[in-house]
Write an enzyme that holds these catalytic residues in place. Structure first.
Site, PDB file in Angstrom:
ATOM      1  N   ASP A  10       0.840  -1.202   0.000  1.00 30.95           N
ATOM      2  CA  ASP A  10       0.000   0.000   0.000  1.00 30.95           C
ATOM      3  C   ASP A  10       0.880   1.258   0.000  1.00 30.95           C
ATOM      4  O   ASP A  10       0.816   2.051   0.926  1.00 30.95           O
ATOM      5  CB  ASP A  10      -0.948  -0.007   1.220  1.00 30.95           C
ATOM      6  CG  ASP A  10      -0.217   0.036   2.555  1.00 30.95           C
ATOM      7  OD1 ASP A  10       0.976  -0.364   2.604  1.00 30.95           O
ATOM      8  OD2 ASP A  10      -0.818   0.480   3.555  1.00 30.95           O
ATOM      9  N   ASP A  15       6.855   1.274   1.902  1.00 31.06           N
ATOM     10  CA  ASP A  15       6.534   0.289   0.859  1.00 31.06           C
ATOM     11  C   ASP A  15       7.370   0.575  -0.392  1.00 31.06           C
ATOM     12  O   ASP A  15       7.786  -0.356  -1.092  1.00 31.06           O
ATOM     13  CB  ASP A  15       5.063   0.371   0.458  1.00 31.06           C
ATOM     14  CG  ASP A  15       4.104   0.173   1.614  1.00 31.06           C
ATOM     15  OD1 ASP A  15       3.559  -0.914   1.776  1.00 31.06           O
ATOM     16  OD2 ASP A  15       3.915   1.147   2.367  1.00 31.06           O
ATOM     17  N   ASN A  39      -2.456   2.755   3.554  1.00 34.04           N
ATOM     18  CA  ASN A  39      -1.887   4.091   3.775  1.00 34.04           C
ATOM     19  C   ASN A  39      -2.684   5.167   3.044  1.00 34.04           C
ATOM     20  O   ASN A  39      -2.784   6.301   3.510  1.00 34.04           O
ATOM     21  CB  ASN A  39      -0.433   4.141   3.281  1.00 34.04           C
ATOM     22  CG  ASN A  39       0.507   3.419   4.223  1.00 34.04           C
ATOM     23  OD1 ASN A  39       0.295   3.410   5.429  1.00 34.04           O
ATOM     24  ND2 ASN A  39       1.547   2.818   3.672  1.00 34.04           N
ATOM     25  N   THR A 124       3.146  -5.946   2.792  1.00 30.14           N
ATOM     26  CA  THR A 124       3.595  -4.763   3.534  1.00 30.14           C
ATOM     27  C   THR A 124       2.451  -3.778   3.781  1.00 30.14           C
ATOM     28  O   THR A 124       2.690  -2.609   4.059  1.00 30.14           O
ATOM     29  CB  THR A 124       4.769  -4.059   2.804  1.00 30.14           C
ATOM     30  OG1 THR A 124       4.297  -3.594   1.535  1.00 30.14           O
ATOM     31  CG2 THR A 124       5.941  -4.996   2.603  1.00 30.14           C
ATOM     32  N   PHE A 165      -0.549  -0.381  12.591  1.00 31.59           N
ATOM     33  CA  PHE A 165      -1.448   0.100  11.533  1.00 31.59           C
ATOM     34  C   PHE A 165      -1.962  -1.007  10.605  1.00 31.59           C
ATOM     35  O   PHE A 165      -3.169  -1.085  10.342  1.00 31.59           O
ATOM     36  CB  PHE A 165      -0.736   1.188  10.705  1.00 31.59           C
ATOM     37  CG  PHE A 165      -1.567   1.673   9.550  1.00 31.59           C
ATOM     38  CD1 PHE A 165      -2.598   2.587   9.749  1.00 31.59           C
ATOM     39  CD2 PHE A 165      -1.349   1.197   8.264  1.00 31.59           C
ATOM     40  CE1 PHE A 165      -3.397   3.018   8.688  1.00 31.59           C
ATOM     41  CE2 PHE A 165      -2.134   1.628   7.197  1.00 31.59           C
ATOM     42  CZ  PHE A 165      -3.159   2.541   7.414  1.00 31.59           C
ATOM     43  N   ASN A 166      -1.081  -1.854  10.065  1.00 29.36           N
ATOM     44  CA  ASN A 166      -1.533  -2.838   9.064  1.00 29.36           C
ATOM     45  C   ASN A 166      -2.536  -3.821   9.663  1.00 29.36           C
ATOM     46  O   ASN A 166      -3.484  -4.242   8.990  1.00 29.36           O
ATOM     47  CB  ASN A 166      -0.346  -3.615   8.479  1.00 29.36           C
ATOM     48  CG  ASN A 166       0.514  -2.743   7.583  1.00 29.36           C
ATOM     49  OD1 ASN A 166       0.051  -1.737   7.050  1.00 29.36           O
ATOM     50  ND2 ASN A 166       1.779  -3.119   7.432  1.00 29.36           N
ATOM     51  N   HIS A 239       9.736   0.554   8.034  1.00 26.90           N
ATOM     52  CA  HIS A 239       9.221  -0.768   8.394  1.00 26.90           C
ATOM     53  C   HIS A 239       9.329  -1.794   7.258  1.00 26.90           C
ATOM     54  O   HIS A 239       9.871  -2.883   7.429  1.00 26.90           O
ATOM     55  CB  HIS A 239       7.736  -0.656   8.773  1.00 26.90           C
ATOM     56  CG  HIS A 239       7.414   0.472   9.698  1.00 26.90           C
ATOM     57  ND1 HIS A 239       7.529   0.360  11.055  1.00 26.90           N
ATOM     58  CD2 HIS A 239       6.963   1.732   9.470  1.00 26.90           C
ATOM     59  CE1 HIS A 239       7.166   1.501  11.631  1.00 26.90           C
ATOM     60  NE2 HIS A 239       6.824   2.341  10.680  1.00 26.90           N
ATOM     61  N   ASP A 240       8.727  -1.460   6.128  1.00 25.39           N
ATOM     62  CA  ASP A 240       8.400  -2.479   5.127  1.00 25.39           C
ATOM     63  C   ASP A 240       9.584  -3.169   4.449  1.00 25.39           C
ATOM     64  O   ASP A 240       9.508  -4.378   4.185  1.00 25.39           O
ATOM     65  CB  ASP A 240       7.462  -1.886   4.063  1.00 25.39           C
ATOM     66  CG  ASP A 240       6.108  -1.513   4.634  1.00 25.39           C
ATOM     67  OD1 ASP A 240       5.733  -2.078   5.683  1.00 25.39           O
ATOM     68  OD2 ASP A 240       5.424  -0.672   4.031  1.00 25.39           O
TER      69      ASP A 240
HETATM   70  C1  BDR Z   1       3.077   0.091   8.568  1.00 25.26           C
HETATM   71  O1  BDR Z   1       2.016   1.018   8.376  1.00 25.26           O
HETATM   72  C2  BDR Z   1       2.236   1.795   7.226  1.00 25.26           C
HETATM   73  O2  BDR Z   1       2.013   3.143   7.480  1.00 25.26           O
HETATM   74  C3  BDR Z   1       3.640   1.511   6.770  1.00 25.26           C
HETATM   75  O3  BDR Z   1       3.706   1.543   5.348  1.00 25.26           O
HETATM   76  C4  BDR Z   1       3.931   0.140   7.325  1.00 25.26           C
HETATM   77  O4  BDR Z   1       3.535  -0.876   6.441  1.00 25.26           O
HETATM   78  C5  BDR Z   1       3.790   0.438   9.853  1.00 25.26           C
HETATM   79  O5  BDR Z   1       2.918   0.356  10.932  1.00 25.26           O
HETATM   80 CA    CA Z   2       2.948  -0.410   4.151  1.00 26.83          CA
END
Ligand code: BDR
Ligand code: CA
Length: 313
Positions: A10, A15, A39, A124, A165-166, A239-240
């Site tokens: 996303d 990402d 996102n 991701t 978040f994911n 993160h991703d």
């Molecule tokens: C995740 O949430 C998104 O905002 C980032 O792309 C990542 O995948 C981190 O919590």
């Molecule tokens: Ca992401």
């Protein structure tokens, strides 16, 4: 021998780096990219994936738009972190290819059945597309070697005090994937918060002297500004790409096999990943949970890939 992968994403600043790492490391073969709302809305994340692949000289990689909303929850995008476009910061006005004319879940199915070797799915974003694939087409499961996802945490969250978040975006999808019986690897905030795009990292992108390096520097500069404003972080965590790096070189993470449950009904904790690191509850391990990260090795992988892609484009 390169490992066949599909990235479900996303984009999203981090990402974007995950896609660049996948394109730039010859140990991976990127069969296709599918997009999900997270996102930003699906139209934006799809366009962003196409833009990044075009910039990376990988416009031939098929991209398909997947789910426009989570399975049960309403969609709440992360505009506060990724901006109105989902990739705010640089000027990304590049000509892009069209997405292929099938749903992302169908593209995943087609790519998996057409590939002679088992495919690794790297997710991701919210796990909506992956969950739908497993539910709608269970016959492909023996052809998936594992699902490596960025999401969750062994400790605190970011979207909510305990939710990442994911997973918070689509808890039911994460629950389906974790209970599917497929091998899964969870790359949670507990490790991704160690990989920070410091001033030196941003300078290294800029110092590459390529358009792509400059774009990465601008992406990370924007990301730094929102993480500073929203979370008070001095430097933003990327993160991703760690999920991609962990497939390229599994030794960059340490994992513990553990039962991971997704909180679906908590009053304050919906979307939290309850990771039983010490096996205090009954039930089998459902994920290899990352608990350690070789930060320097991770950045070496990412920088090498971005340098290579930038020099070639
Ligand atoms: C995740 O949430 C998104 O905002 C980032 O792309 C990542 O995948 C981190 O919590
Ligand atoms: Ca992401």
């Amino acid at each position: 021998m390169s490992e066949p992968i599909i990235i479900d994403c996303d984009p999203g600043h981090d990402d974007a780096l995950a896609l660049l790492l996948a394109v730039g490391d010859s140990r991976l073969r990127l069969l296709g990219v599918t997009t999900v709302a997270g996102n930003q809305t699906l139209d934006k994340t799809t366009r962003n994936a196409l833009k990044i692949l075009a910039l990376a000289g990988a416009a031939d990689v098929p991209v398909a738009a997947g789910s426009a909303r989570p399975l049960v929850s309403d969609l709440t995008v992360a505009e506060d972190i990724h901006g109105a476009s989902g990739l705010d910061g640089p000027d990304l006005d590049v000509p892009v290819a069209e997405p292929v004319g099938v749903h992302g879940v169908e593209l995943m199915r087609q790519l998996i059945v057409a590939e002679p070797d088992p495919v690794t799915v790297i997710a991701t974003g919210p796990l909506t597309n992956v969950a739908l694939l497993l539910r709608a087409h269970p016959e492909v499961m023996p052809r998936i070697s594992r699902v490596v996802f960025m999401g969750g945490s062994t400790d605190r969250g970011n979207s909510t005090p305990y939710g990442e978040f994911n997973i918070v975006t689509d808890p039911e999808a994460a629950d389906i994937v974790l209970r599917s019986g497929l091998p899964t690897t969870m790359i949670g905030l507990n490790v991704t918060h160690q990989a920070l795009a410091t001033t030196e990292i941003i300078a290294e992108f800029q110092g590459m002297g390529t358009r792509l390096g400059t774009i990465c520097a601008e992406l990370m500069t924007f990301f730094a500004s929102t993480y500073r404003r929203e979370f008070g972080f001095e430097h933003p965590p990327v993160h991703d790409p760690i999920a991609v790096a962990a497939v390229i070189d599994p030794s960059i993470i340490q994992t513990v096999a553990a039962p991971v449950a997704v909180e679906l009904t908590g009053t304050h904790t919906r979307g939290a990943t309850v990771v039983d690191l010490h096996h205090r509850t009954a039930g089998p391990a459902t994920a290899d949970v990352a608990v350690g990260l070789d930060v320097d090795a991770f950045w070496r992988l990412l920088m090498t890939a971005v340098r290579k892609v930038g020099d070639a484009t």
